[in-house]
Write a protein that holds these residues in place. Structure first.
Motif, PDB file in Angstrom:
ATOM      1  N   LEU A  13       0.802  -1.218   0.000  1.00  0.00           N
ATOM      2  CA  LEU A  13       0.000   0.000   0.000  1.00  0.00           C
ATOM      3  C   LEU A  13       0.837   1.271   0.000  1.00  0.00           C
ATOM      4  O   LEU A  13       0.390   2.306  -0.482  1.00  0.00           O
ATOM      5  N   ASP A  14       2.046   1.198   0.533  1.00  0.00           N
ATOM      6  CA  ASP A  14       2.885   2.392   0.642  1.00  0.00           C
ATOM      7  C   ASP A  14       4.333   1.956   0.843  1.00  0.00           C
ATOM      8  O   ASP A  14       4.589   1.045   1.629  1.00  0.00           O
ATOM      9  N   PRO A  15       5.285   2.576   0.142  1.00  0.00           N
ATOM     10  CA  PRO A  15       6.689   2.170   0.297  1.00  0.00           C
ATOM     11  C   PRO A  15       7.219   2.380   1.706  1.00  0.00           C
ATOM     12  O   PRO A  15       8.102   1.642   2.154  1.00  0.00           O
ATOM     13  N   ARG A  16       6.689   3.388   2.427  1.00  0.00           N
ATOM     14  CA  ARG A  16       7.118   3.582   3.812  1.00  0.00           C
ATOM     15  C   ARG A  16       6.631   2.441   4.686  1.00  0.00           C
ATOM     16  O   ARG A  16       7.351   1.971   5.580  1.00  0.00           O
ATOM     17  N   LEU A  17       5.426   1.976   4.421  1.00  0.00           N
ATOM     18  CA  LEU A  17       4.897   0.818   5.140  1.00  0.00           C
ATOM     19  C   LEU A  17       5.692  -0.430   4.781  1.00  0.00           C
ATOM     20  O   LEU A  17       5.976  -1.274   5.635  1.00  0.00           O
ATOM     21  N   ALA A  18       6.061  -0.538   3.513  1.00  0.00           N
ATOM     22  CA  ALA A  18       6.882  -1.672   3.076  1.00  0.00           C
ATOM     23  C   ALA A  18       8.233  -1.665   3.788  1.00  0.00           C
ATOM     24  O   ALA A  18       8.739  -2.727   4.185  1.00  0.00           O
ATOM     25  N   ALA A  19       8.808  -0.478   3.964  1.00  0.00           N
ATOM     26  CA  ALA A  19      10.085  -0.368   4.661  1.00  0.00           C
ATOM     27  C   ALA A  19       9.960  -0.835   6.108  1.00  0.00           C
ATOM     28  O   ALA A  19      10.870  -1.479   6.646  1.00  0.00           O
ATOM     29  N   VAL A  20       8.827  -0.523   6.748  1.00  0.00           N
ATOM     30  CA  VAL A  20       8.589  -0.954   8.123  1.00  0.00           C
ATOM     31  C   VAL A  20       8.481  -2.475   8.186  1.00  0.00           C
ATOM     32  O   VAL A  20       9.106  -3.128   9.038  1.00  0.00           O
ATOM     33  N   PHE A  21       7.682  -3.057   7.289  1.00  0.00           N
ATOM     34  CA  PHE A  21       7.523  -4.512   7.264  1.00  0.00           C
ATOM     35  C   PHE A  21       8.863  -5.196   7.008  1.00  0.00           C
ATOM     36  O   PHE A  21       9.177  -6.216   7.623  1.00  0.00           O
ATOM     37  N   CYS A  22       9.656  -4.645   6.098  1.00  0.00           N
ATOM     38  CA  CYS A  22      10.958  -5.241   5.780  1.00  0.00           C
ATOM     39  C   CYS A  22      11.938  -5.089   6.937  1.00  0.00           C
ATOM     40  O   CYS A  22      12.766  -5.979   7.177  1.00  0.00           O
ATOM     41  N   THR A  23      11.855  -3.982   7.670  1.00  0.00           N
ATOM     42  CA  THR A  23      12.716  -3.797   8.838  1.00  0.00           C
ATOM     43  C   THR A  23      12.404  -4.828   9.906  1.00  0.00           C
ATOM     44  O   THR A  23      13.311  -5.420  10.509  1.00  0.00           O
ATOM     45  N   VAL A  24      11.113  -5.050  10.154  1.00  0.00           N
ATOM     46  CA  VAL A  24      10.713  -6.079  11.115  1.00  0.00           C
ATOM     47  C   VAL A  24      11.174  -7.451  10.628  1.00  0.00           C
ATOM     48  O   VAL A  24      11.647  -8.281  11.412  1.00  0.00           O
ATOM     49  N   ALA A  25      11.044  -7.688   9.323  1.00  0.00           N
ATOM     50  CA  ALA A  25      11.484  -8.963   8.754  1.00  0.00           C
ATOM     51  C   ALA A  25      12.989  -9.152   8.947  1.00  0.00           C
ATOM     52  O   ALA A  25      13.447 -10.249   9.282  1.00  0.00           O
ATOM     53  N   ALA A  26      13.751  -8.082   8.739  1.00  0.00           N
ATOM     54  CA  ALA A  26      15.203  -8.164   8.927  1.00  0.00           C
ATOM     55  C   ALA A  26      15.529  -8.511  10.371  1.00  0.00           C
ATOM     56  O   ALA A  26      16.427  -9.329  10.643  1.00  0.00           O
ATOM     57  N   LEU A  27      14.812  -7.912  11.317  1.00  0.00           N
ATOM     58  CA  LEU A  27      15.020  -8.218  12.734  1.00  0.00           C
ATOM     59  C   LEU A  27      14.666  -9.675  13.009  1.00  0.00           C
ATOM     60  O   LEU A  27      15.402 -10.382  13.717  1.00  0.00           O
ATOM     61  N   PHE A  28      13.553 -10.130  12.445  1.00  0.00           N
ATOM     62  CA  PHE A  28      13.127 -11.520  12.632  1.00  0.00           C
ATOM     63  C   PHE A  28      14.184 -12.487  12.100  1.00  0.00           C
ATOM     64  O   PHE A  28      14.574 -13.449  12.780  1.00  0.00           O
ATOM     65  N   HIS A  29      14.670 -12.236  10.884  1.00  0.00           N
ATOM     66  CA  HIS A  29      15.656 -13.131  10.287  1.00  0.00           C
ATOM     67  C   HIS A  29      16.995 -13.069  11.030  1.00  0.00           C
ATOM     68  O   HIS A  29      17.705 -14.078  11.109  1.00  0.00           O
ATOM     69  N   PHE A  30      17.322 -11.898  11.576  1.00  0.00           N
ATOM     70  CA  PHE A  30      18.551 -11.797  12.369  1.00  0.00           C
ATOM     71  C   PHE A  30      18.429 -12.614  13.654  1.00  0.00           C
ATOM     72  O   PHE A  30      19.389 -13.269  14.070  1.00  0.00           O
ATOM     73  N   LEU A  31      17.258 -12.592  14.266  1.00  0.00           N
ATOM     74  CA  LEU A  31      17.045 -13.392  15.481  1.00  0.00           C
ATOM     75  C   LEU A  31      17.135 -14.884  15.167  1.00  0.00           C
ATOM     76  O   LEU A  31      17.663 -15.673  15.969  1.00  0.00           O
ATOM     77  N   VAL A  32      16.621 -15.276  13.988  1.00  0.00           N
ATOM     78  CA  VAL A  32      16.739 -16.671  13.562  1.00  0.00           C
ATOM     79  C   VAL A  32      18.211 -17.039  13.410  1.00  0.00           C
ATOM     80  O   VAL A  32      18.644 -18.127  13.819  1.00  0.00           O
ATOM     81  N   PHE A  33      18.982 -16.135  12.819  1.00  0.00           N
ATOM     82  CA  PHE A  33      20.427 -16.360  12.696  1.00  0.00           C
ATOM     83  C   PHE A  33      21.084 -16.445  14.076  1.00  0.00           C
ATOM     84  O   PHE A  33      21.896 -17.337  14.347  1.00  0.00           O
TER      85      PHE A  33
END
Length: 266
Positions: free
Chosen positions: A213-233
């Motif tokens: 819906l919005d690139p700023r919202l996409a950036a937020v979702f991707c930031t959370v995803a990066a944190l999630f994947h880092f925790l998995v690592f």
């Protein structure tokens, strides 16, 4: 678009470089007398003619040469960018590696590596018949749809499982992690806190399609995803999982910008 293209090329080159180094370090394990010897795995190939070809391609020295060329190709991708011959070589080589490991070596990271590589291949093939802009548009949308759908399906599956809804699954997984089992006083031993964390991941994954819906919202979702994947690592040691999924983020953010302006008119 140029920024998204370059970010995808650099991230993917780095991810591929790390994966290839890991494969090279496993040379003893994949040798004829190793734990993952092709002489054992070749039995999975039913066709005699195909098995004969793979016998040549998966000889230890030939396999090592392929990995060295793959390493150089990753460096070339970072330095010079994508081209049809380069991406074609990496795509075919990646399929051979998947066959060598019976379809997958590291689950989700192998899946996303193939997704991004397929998106890059689409971009180069379409560019031949149309133009580079149209090619990258097609490639980015392929990557974004695959990644967003994966997050959504992951959240949906968790929602259907009682152990994820009550938070017990998170504790079970962390007990089996590198630093597990959790200590008796660890916060995630608390049922309500574990359930809160579990529902946080469920809601975030299910709502991931809203990132378009919005690139700023996409950036937020991707930031959370990066944190999630880092925790998995951090907890499970899956370093290639982190980098493989980061490769999809430039495509998601770019497609969000296109969708919000061209489709929604925002």
């Amino acid at each position: 678009m140029l920024m998204a293209i370059r970010a995808t090329e650099l991230l993917f080159a780095w991810s591929l470089f790390i994966q290839t180094l890991e494969y090279l370090r496993m040379g003893k394990a994949t040798a004829n007398e190793g734990l993952w010897s092709w002489s054992l795995q070749r039995a999975d190939i039913p066709n005699a003619s195909a098995r004969a070809w793979f016998d040549v391609l998966f000889k230890p020295r030939v396999h090592q040469l392929h990995l060295l060329l793959r390493l150089l190709a990753a460096v070339w991708l970072a330095a010079q960018g994508a081209s049809l011959p380069l991406i074609g070589f990496l795509f075919v080589g990646n399929l051979l590696i998947l066959i060598r490991w019976r379809g997958a070596f590291n689950g989700g990271s192998d899946f996303m590596t193939l997704v991004v590589l397929t998106g890059l291949l689409i971009s180069q093939v379409v560019s031949v018949f149309a133009n580079p802009q149209r090619g990258w548009q097609a490639g980015f949308w392929y990557i974004a749809i695959q990644a967003i759908t994966s997050y959504f399906m992951s959240g949906s599956v968790k929602l259907l499982r009682r152990e994820w809804r009550n938070g017990s699954a998170m504790t079970v997984f962390l007990n089996g992690a590198i630093y597990g089992p959790l200590s008796a006083t660890h916060p995630l031993r608390n049922t309500w806190l574990a359930m809160l964390g579990s529902w946080g991941f469920i809601v975030w994954e299910i709502l991931f399609p809203l990132s378009l819906l919005d690139p700023r919202l996409a950036a937020v979702f991707c930031t959370v995803a990066a944190l999630f994947h880092f925790l998995v690592f951090w907890f499970f040691g899956l370093n290639r999982f982190f980098w493989a999924w980061l490769c999809a983020f430039p495509a998601i953010i770019w497609c969000s910008a296109q969708f919000s302006t061209q489709v929604l008119g925002l």
